[in-house]
Design an enzyme around this catalytic site. Structure first.
Site, mmCIF file in Angstrom:
data_model
loop_
_atom_site.group_PDB
_atom_site.id
_atom_site.type_symbol
_atom_site.label_atom_id
_atom_site.label_comp_id
_atom_site.label_asym_id
_atom_site.label_seq_id
_atom_site.Cartn_x
_atom_site.Cartn_y
_atom_site.Cartn_z
ATOM 1 N N ASN A 1 22.636 60.420 53.414
ATOM 2 C CA ASN A 1 23.117 61.940 53.832
ATOM 3 C C ASN A 1 22.816 63.240 52.394
ATOM 4 O O ASN A 1 23.027 62.728 51.990
ATOM 5 C CB ASN A 1 24.889 61.983 54.401
ATOM 6 C CG ASN A 1 24.744 63.058 54.898
ATOM 7 O OD1 ASN A 1 24.345 63.906 54.655
ATOM 8 N ND2 ASN A 1 25.959 63.527 55.263
ATOM 9 N N TRP A 2 21.989 63.921 52.966
ATOM 10 C CA TRP A 2 21.128 64.540 51.747
ATOM 11 C C TRP A 2 22.348 66.046 51.541
ATOM 12 O O TRP A 2 22.150 66.550 51.129
ATOM 13 C CB TRP A 2 19.695 64.814 51.515
ATOM 14 C CG TRP A 2 18.688 63.219 51.759
ATOM 15 C CD1 TRP A 2 19.949 62.479 51.566
ATOM 16 C CD2 TRP A 2 17.626 63.553 51.551
ATOM 17 N NE1 TRP A 2 17.867 61.320 50.990
ATOM 18 C CE2 TRP A 2 16.728 62.323 50.510
ATOM 19 C CE3 TRP A 2 16.542 64.607 51.665
ATOM 20 C CZ2 TRP A 2 15.776 61.786 50.637
ATOM 21 C CZ3 TRP A 2 15.526 64.276 51.703
ATOM 22 C CH2 TRP A 2 14.639 62.694 51.189
ATOM 23 N N LYS A 3 23.178 66.364 53.030
ATOM 24 C CA LYS A 3 23.726 66.892 53.092
ATOM 25 C C LYS A 3 22.520 68.625 52.572
ATOM 26 O O LYS A 3 21.426 68.609 53.367
ATOM 27 C CB LYS A 3 24.938 67.318 52.083
ATOM 28 C CG LYS A 3 25.273 65.530 52.574
ATOM 29 C CD LYS A 3 27.051 66.422 51.851
ATOM 30 C CE LYS A 3 27.748 64.443 51.991
ATOM 31 N NZ LYS A 3 29.138 64.646 51.037
ATOM 32 N N SER B 1 31.904 58.048 48.504
ATOM 33 C CA SER B 1 31.454 57.598 47.180
ATOM 34 C C SER B 1 30.700 56.213 46.765
ATOM 35 O O SER B 1 31.863 55.405 45.227
ATOM 36 C CB SER B 1 32.795 57.492 46.084
ATOM 37 O OG SER B 1 32.842 59.705 46.310
ATOM 38 N N GLY C 1 26.113 59.633 50.449
ATOM 39 C CA GLY C 1 25.778 61.107 50.174
ATOM 40 C C GLY C 1 25.612 61.490 48.848
ATOM 41 O O GLY C 1 24.494 61.117 48.663
ATOM 42 N N GLY C 2 26.103 61.559 47.465
ATOM 43 C CA GLY C 2 24.853 62.077 46.509
ATOM 44 C C GLY C 2 24.938 61.219 46.228
ATOM 45 O O GLY C 2 23.332 61.557 45.693
ATOM 46 N N GLU D 1 32.495 67.246 57.572
ATOM 47 C CA GLU D 1 32.090 68.116 56.204
ATOM 48 C C GLU D 1 32.551 69.262 57.699
ATOM 49 O O GLU D 1 32.223 70.428 57.794
ATOM 50 C CB GLU D 1 31.305 68.345 55.937
ATOM 51 C CG GLU D 1 31.671 67.560 54.461
ATOM 52 C CD GLU D 1 30.697 67.223 53.427
ATOM 53 O OE1 GLU D 1 29.355 67.768 53.970
ATOM 54 O OE2 GLU D 1 30.590 66.872 52.440
ATOM 55 N N HIS E 1 30.455 64.315 61.130
ATOM 56 C CA HIS E 1 30.823 64.363 59.540
ATOM 57 C C HIS E 1 32.111 65.575 59.431
ATOM 58 O O HIS E 1 32.201 65.930 59.655
ATOM 59 C CB HIS E 1 29.398 64.862 59.022
ATOM 60 C CG HIS E 1 29.737 64.823 57.440
ATOM 61 N ND1 HIS E 1 30.758 65.046 56.360
ATOM 62 C CD2 HIS E 1 29.065 63.605 56.763
ATOM 63 C CE1 HIS E 1 30.486 64.414 55.166
ATOM 64 N NE2 HIS E 1 29.842 63.583 55.281
ATOM 65 N N GLU F 1 34.963 56.919 56.902
ATOM 66 C CA GLU F 1 34.549 57.581 55.819
ATOM 67 C C GLU F 1 36.252 58.267 55.138
ATOM 68 O O GLU F 1 37.040 59.297 56.064
ATOM 69 C CB GLU F 1 33.497 58.873 55.471
ATOM 70 C CG GLU F 1 32.121 58.342 56.268
ATOM 71 C CD GLU F 1 31.149 58.874 55.989
ATOM 72 O OE1 GLU F 1 30.577 58.891 54.816
ATOM 73 O OE2 GLU F 1 31.293 60.726 55.893
ATOM 74 N N GLY G 1 33.093 62.637 48.197
ATOM 75 C CA GLY G 1 32.246 63.357 47.387
ATOM 76 C C GLY G 1 33.369 63.732 46.213
ATOM 77 O O GLY G 1 33.498 64.420 45.116
HETATM 78 C C1 PEP Z 1 29.071 61.414 52.904
HETATM 79 O O1 PEP Z 1 29.215 62.668 52.570
HETATM 80 O O2 PEP Z 1 28.898 61.109 54.322
HETATM 81 C C2 PEP Z 1 29.538 60.655 51.955
HETATM 82 C C3 PEP Z 1 29.476 60.283 52.165
HETATM 83 O O3 PEP Z 1 29.369 61.179 50.736
HETATM 84 P P1 PEP Z 1 29.838 61.015 48.845
HETATM 85 O O4 PEP Z 1 28.801 59.502 48.832
HETATM 86 O O5 PEP Z 1 28.881 61.533 48.231
HETATM 87 O O6 PEP Z 1 31.296 60.519 48.956
#
Ligand code: PEP
Length: 255
Positions: free
Chosen positions: A12-14, A216, A237-238, A100, A98, A170, A176
């Site tokens: 997920n590049w957001k 993470s 994500g990241g 967010e 999500h 999640e 994040g």
């Molecule tokens: C996400 O936003 O779905 C996520 C899991 O982010 P991260 O891997 O950066 O925690």
């Protein structure tokens, strides 16, 4: 032990990457991962980069996902994107609900279920996100929260649609933050979610539906997380913003 469910790992590049940056990243990913068949690999760039990324992954095993979509079909909905528009770029998956979006856009379980139904109507596979806040975990409410999110967000889906829906667990406190759920915490939550799918749908659905862990995930923890019985993949994500770290997550997960 080999799992009966195929792993699914999505990046997920957001709200990151211009088209040029997206192309740079996806070209690297294609070289590293474009032949992998042991896991479904899904790349979810921002809407603006979908056409370019779609072209760049043509004739590879990489698949395209979107980060959101409207619950409505084409029409007077300023600023929204319909499932039919995503299909034009060969999008196959869509992340829904999500944390967010739940937090900043105030998306509710009821809205997410409408989006999931609209996704299936367009033959897109939804990745429906659920997860508790840190305060909810500390108050011992994790299962209550997950139960409500699952019954609300998956409401109205048929068993057949649910088999083609991915649930992403999640924990919000792990997104994040660099704080990952331990493998045992992830397995416990995933087993609970699978039990809920059995109650809401049936045993076959619970056995076949895939549940991703997100929060993470990185190369160093992917193997242990993916090794858990009820963990069928990851939503990253990241670490998906860098071709080396995303590729290492996938290699460590499938080997
Ligand atoms: C996400 O936003 O779905 C996520 C899991 O982010 P991260 O891997 O950066 O925690």
């Amino acid at each position: 032990m080999k799992k009966e469910r195929k792993l699914i790992i999505a990046g997920n590049w957001k709200m990151n990457k211009t088209v040029a940056e997206a192309l740079d990243l996806v070209r690297g990913l294609r070289i590293e991962l474009g032949h992998i068949k042991e896991a479904d690999i899904v790349i979810c760039p921002p809407f603006t980069a979908l056409p370019a990324v779609s072209q760049a992954i043509m004739n590879s095993t990489l698949r395209l996902g979107a980060q959101n979509m409207s619950e409505n079909n084409f029409g007077a909905y300023t600023g929204e994107i319909a499932a039919g528009m995503l299909k034009e770029f060969l999008v196959r998956y869509v992340i829904l609900g999500h944390s967010e979006r739940r937090q900043y856009q105030k998306e509710t379980d009821a809205l997410i279920s409408k989006k999931a139904l609209a996704a299936h109507a367009a033959a897109l596979k939804p990745i429906v996100c659920v997860g508790e806040l840190l305060s909810e975990r500390e108050a011992g409410q994790t299962e209550t929260v997950l139960r409500a999110q699952l019954s609300g967000s998956l409401a109205g889906l048929t068993p057949g649609q649910m088999e083609e829906t991915i649930v992403a667990y999640e924990p919000v406190w792990a997104i994040g933050t660099g704080k990952t759920a331990t493998a045992a915490q992830a397995q416990e939550a995933h087993a609970f979610i699978r039990g809920q799918l059995r109650k809401l749908f049936n045993d076959a659905v619970a056995r076949r539906a895939r549940i991703q862990y997100g929060g993470s995930v990185k190369p160093s923890n992917a193997r242990e997380l993916m090794g858990q019985e009820d963990v069928d993949g990851a939503l990253v994500g990241g670490a998906s913003l860098d071709d080396r770290s995303f590729s290492d997550i996938i290699r460590n997960s499938v080997s």
